[in-house]
Design a protein around this motif. Structure first.
Motif, PDB file in Angstrom:
ATOM      1  N   UNK A  15       0.861  -1.179   0.000  1.00  0.00           N
ATOM      2  CA  UNK A  15       0.000   0.000   0.000  1.00  0.00           C
ATOM      3  C   UNK A  15       0.901   1.234   0.000  1.00  0.00           C
ATOM      4  N   UNK A  16       0.354   2.421  -0.312  1.00  0.00           N
ATOM      5  CA  UNK A  16       1.143   3.637  -0.101  1.00  0.00           C
ATOM      6  C   UNK A  16       1.594   3.726   1.359  1.00  0.00           C
ATOM      7  N   UNK A  17       2.745   4.349   1.578  1.00  0.00           N
ATOM      8  CA  UNK A  17       3.283   4.442   2.941  1.00  0.00           C
ATOM      9  C   UNK A  17       3.599   5.892   3.284  1.00  0.00           C
ATOM     10  N   UNK A  18       3.118   6.302   4.446  1.00  0.00           N
ATOM     11  CA  UNK A  18       3.421   7.612   5.002  1.00  0.00           C
ATOM     12  C   UNK A  18       4.343   7.403   6.192  1.00  0.00           C
ATOM     13  N   UNK A  19       5.566   7.910   6.095  1.00  0.00           N
ATOM     14  CA  UNK A  19       6.546   7.802   7.185  1.00  0.00           C
ATOM     15  C   UNK A  19       6.515   9.110   7.977  1.00  0.00           C
ATOM     16  N   UNK A  20       6.442   8.994   9.295  1.00  0.00           N
ATOM     17  CA  UNK A  20       6.408  10.164  10.172  1.00  0.00           C
ATOM     18  C   UNK A  20       7.672  10.188  11.020  1.00  0.00           C
ATOM     19  N   UNK A  21       8.458  11.273  10.913  1.00  0.00           N
ATOM     20  CA  UNK A  21       9.663  11.403  11.732  1.00  0.00           C
ATOM     21  C   UNK A  21       9.697  12.797  12.362  1.00  0.00           C
ATOM     22  N   UNK A  64      -6.154   7.280   6.187  1.00  0.00           N
ATOM     23  CA  UNK A  64      -7.417   6.528   6.164  1.00  0.00           C
ATOM     24  C   UNK A  64      -8.027   6.541   4.769  1.00  0.00           C
ATOM     25  N   UNK A  65      -8.025   7.693   4.123  1.00  0.00           N
ATOM     26  CA  UNK A  65      -8.619   7.825   2.795  1.00  0.00           C
ATOM     27  C   UNK A  65      -7.879   6.988   1.758  1.00  0.00           C
ATOM     28  N   UNK A  66      -6.554   6.998   1.827  1.00  0.00           N
ATOM     29  CA  UNK A  66      -5.742   6.279   0.845  1.00  0.00           C
ATOM     30  C   UNK A  66      -5.538   4.807   1.192  1.00  0.00           C
ATOM     31  N   UNK A  67      -5.954   4.407   2.393  1.00  0.00           N
ATOM     32  CA  UNK A  67      -5.666   3.046   2.838  1.00  0.00           C
ATOM     33  C   UNK A  67      -4.178   2.809   2.997  1.00  0.00           C
ATOM     34  N   UNK A  68      -3.482   3.842   3.448  1.00  0.00           N
ATOM     35  CA  UNK A  68      -2.018   3.781   3.532  1.00  0.00           C
ATOM     36  C   UNK A  68      -1.555   3.138   4.836  1.00  0.00           C
ATOM     37  N   UNK A  69      -0.330   2.641   4.809  1.00  0.00           N
ATOM     38  CA  UNK A  69       0.379   2.306   6.039  1.00  0.00           C
ATOM     39  C   UNK A  69       1.017   3.575   6.582  1.00  0.00           C
ATOM     40  N   UNK A  70       1.067   3.701   7.901  1.00  0.00           N
ATOM     41  CA  UNK A  70       1.844   4.769   8.526  1.00  0.00           C
ATOM     42  C   UNK A  70       2.938   4.118   9.360  1.00  0.00           C
ATOM     43  N   UNK A  71       4.164   4.583   9.169  1.00  0.00           N
ATOM     44  CA  UNK A  71       5.318   4.021   9.877  1.00  0.00           C
ATOM     45  C   UNK A  71       6.000   5.131  10.664  1.00  0.00           C
TER      46      UNK A  71
END
Length: 252
Positions: free
Chosen positions: A39-45, A72-79
């Motif tokens: 899935x698309x991934x959003x990394x938060x640092x 939530x909208x994109x069904x992304x993973x957040x790391x």
């Protein structure tokens, strides 16, 4: 690599976790904790310190009104780094606040976290894990920052052929390492200008107004952009969504 296990934070909140020792184990290890699809991934640092109460509320609204809804909208993973502090706590709070279902994966050094089933005495500066995360990947290390390259690798494996993007908020010394790790992997980094410290140094570097050599090098990579915390939530949402859909690194 060890067997996956369940962490119980309270009656309602549990998470799947696994300890890994080598990067090559990640595809199998992530599958073991039911993270099998790309899935698309959003990394938060970053961090959330040395800021005023007003700025903290502005940053908190970024998570609740922008970042969590995008995932939530994109069904992304957040790391992220997974511990109960700073941007990791804010990400967990935002996911819970909007009743989201996206997977939230914390990547943390095993020598720096407190585990409920731990038989050894944790390090003096060990941190508890953030209870709103759904998954944890515990990686080798006894120092904060040891998780930085692992966050990048976990995101790359999870994304597969999908785009990924790193959002950088505030942050201290380790955040420079996080930014460099993402950029080295070819991942676009978005520094949130106005959130303080490292993010603001990077934003200044993009405008050519910094004496920080690390920031200057990162700005010259072509993989660093900035958006302003003061922008309207709708504008931030549109910008980050477009970048994550189209402008992040594509691994396919």
């Amino acid at each position: 690599m060890e067997h996956p296990f369940k962490l119980t934070f309270n009656q309602k909140q549990t998470a799947l976790a696994i300890k890994v020792s080598e990067v090559a184990e990640l595809p199998y290890a992530l599958g073991q904790i039911n993270l099998t699809s790309s899935q698309p991934v959003l990394v938060i640092v970053g961090g959330a310190s040395q800021i005023s109460d007003i700025d903290f509320l502005r940053i908190q609204s970024l998570f609740v009104e922008v970042l969590a809804p995008i995932a939530e909208t994109l069904g992304a993973y957040v790391v992220d780094g997974g511990t109960d502090a700073g941007v990791m706590r804010l990400m967990g709070y935002a996911r819970n606040h909007i009743n989201a279902r996206f997977p939230l994966i914390g990547v943390a050094p095993v020598g720096k976290v407190v585990l409920s089933e731990q038989t050894t005495t944790p390090a003096d500066d060990a941190s508890p894990l953030q209870a709103d995360h759904t998954h944890f990947v515990l990686v080798p290390g006894n120092n904060w920052g040891d998780e930085s390259p692992w966050i990048v690798d976990v995101a790359t494996v999870l994304a597969g052929e999908y785009p990924s993007l790193t959002v950088l908020i505030n942050g201290g010394e380790i955040t420079f390492v996080d930014a460099l790790s993402s950029i080295t992997a070819g991942r676009l980094v978005i520094a949130i200008a106005g959130s303080g410290r490292t993010a603001d140094k990077l934003a200044l570097a993009l405008s050519g107004n910094t004496t920080d050599e690390r920031a200057t090098k990162l700005a010259a990579s072509g993989k660093l952009q900035t958006i302003n915390l003061d922008a309207e939530p709708e504008e931030l949402t549109k910008t980050i969504t477009n970048l994550l859909s189209n402008g992040g690194v594509n691994h396919g």
